[in-house]
Design an enzyme around this catalytic site. Structure first.
Site, PDB file in Angstrom:
ATOM      1  N   ASP A  71      41.092  -3.592 -17.510  1.00  0.00           N
ATOM      2  CA  ASP A  71      41.136  -4.842 -16.752  1.00  0.00           C
ATOM      3  C   ASP A  71      42.002  -5.877 -17.469  1.00  0.00           C
ATOM      4  OD1 ASP A  71      39.094  -4.821 -18.776  1.00  0.00           O
ATOM      5  OD2 ASP A  71      38.309  -6.694 -18.002  1.00  0.00           O
ATOM      6  N   GLU A 136      36.066  -5.477 -19.628  1.00  0.00           N
ATOM      7  CA  GLU A 136      36.016  -6.026 -20.995  1.00  0.00           C
ATOM      8  C   GLU A 136      36.053  -7.537 -20.955  1.00  0.00           C
ATOM      9  OE1 GLU A 136      37.073  -7.639 -24.795  1.00  0.00           O
ATOM     10  OE2 GLU A 136      38.317  -7.797 -22.998  1.00  0.00           O
TER      11      GLU A 136
END
Ligand SMILES: [Zn+2]
Length: 380
Positions: A71, A136
């Protein structure tokens, strides 16, 4: 692999909009890169279109983990970008795009290193496991899921490819964001004895918690002080009503001297105590993360430093990180060394016009391969 192909892999990754979602598209792309090689490819689904990806290569020997998140943070106001955030734009030796530094370049460089080793077609003296995580940036819950599922259990060492400017980050603080809500009973303020003021027990909590947290005054030699800040407080609706609700939030930065578990216990104990006196407090956490105890004396940290200095010809320090990376989850998995090491340019993470110098990205590709080879030799 030639530089052009390595850069194309990074550019392809940046073209995938995985801002806080859609990590499966990154997983799909990476899977295609490895499809012709003898590797084990696994997925761990967090939510629809949000897959962690695990790729393990090699048949024997020490297992080195490569950790990267799929991400990126949102692009923000597009007017602040000089080029489209989800198109890799190369200008003056730099590659621009969301995730260029944090951390699609680290992820791509790890992938390039693995592909390079596989292309040689030789039996390898060790193994690599790529752990590509979801979420994350919004709580490290992908890494938490990978740890829970056992994907870190057999690691002999782990490199987290977050931007570190080629320093080896060996320790960082933990973080505990907590929220306390207080419930009362609303009545007209002219008859307060018939209501229950939600603000007063919260003030008691605030004063006591500050005193308790202030006792943690021992300093970590590298990370410094444990810190605690009550950062938000709110309650009540209007001046002539007894408030029936109030809440506050606090932010704690822990060091390895004080474990998160100890702090949770202290916070919870205080809530229990005040509730026994009639308060109605409730405590919640938002994605707390533990600190990383210093890895400075591990073989992995020292050989990584040596590889950066000798193979890349760059300065490299064993440094403190900012924390809040997937390392906070992996440190819970077991007893193996963890370092944070990756390419970065400038200080553009999470900002518009994020970029990486192509020279730094390509150095990262070289670094991870050299590091794997050294690791396999040293950890045999
Ligand atoms: Zn990152």
């Amino acid at each position: 692999m030639n530089d052009k192909r390595a850069i194309k892999i990074l550019a392809d990754l940046i073209a995938i909009d995985s801002a806080n979602d859609h990590e499966s598209r990154v997983a799909d792309y990476l899977t295609t890169l490895f499809k012709d090689y003898p590797v084990k490819i696994e997925r761990l689904t967090y939510a629809p279109d949000r897959d962690n990806l695990i790729i393990t290569m090699g048949n024997q020997g020490p297992l080195l983990g490569f950790s990267g998140h799929e991400d990126v943070v949102a692009a923000g106001d597009l007017n602040n970008w000089q080029s489209p955030p989800f198109t890799a734009t190369i200008k003056d030796g730099n590659l621009y795009g969301r995730g260029a530094s944090d951390m699609k370049s680290g992820l791509a460089a790890m992938v390039v290193a693995m592909l390079d080793l596989l292309e040689k077609g030789q039996e390898l003296p060790g193994r690599i496991r790529l752990l590509a995580s979801v979420g994350e940036e919004t709580g490290e819950y992908g890494a938490a899921q990978l740890v829970k599922a056992g994907y870190a259990d057999d690691l002999d060492g782990l490199v987290v490819g977050e931007p570190s400017h080629f320093n080896v980050e060996v320790t960082h603080k933990g973080v505990i964001d907590y929220y306390v809500t207080s419930k009362g009973k609303c009545v007209h303020s002219s008859i307060p004895e018939q209501g229950k003021n939600a603000i007063m027990p919260l003030i008691a909590f605030a004063q006591k918690v500050q005193a308790i947290m202030d006792r943690h005054d021992q300093k970590d030699p590298v990370l410094g002080s444990f810190t605690h800040v009550i950062s938000q407080i709110e309650g009540g609706d209007q001046i002539n009503s007894v408030p029936d609700h109030a809440w506050l939030a606090g932010n704690i930065r822990t060091t390895p001297i004080y474990s998160n578990d100890q702090i949770y216990q202290e916070l919870e104990q205080l809530v229990v105590e005040l509730n026994a006196q009639g308060a109605e407090l409730e405590l919640k956490y938002s994605f707390p993360e533990v600190s990383l105890p210093s890895q400075a004396n591990t073989k992995l940290a020292l050989l990584a430093q040596e590889v950066v200095i000798n193979e890349l010809g760059r300065p490299c320090e064993l440094a403190a990180g900012t924390g809040a990376t997937d390392s906070s989850e992996y440190v819970l998995a077991g007893d193996f060394p963890i370092i944070i090491l990756g390419p970065a340019a400038g200080e553009t993470d999470h900002q518009p016009n994020e970029f990486i110098a192509l020279a730094d990205y390509l150095a990262g590709c070289k670094l991870y391969q050299a590091l794997a080879l050294r690791f396999w030799r040293e950890y045999q």
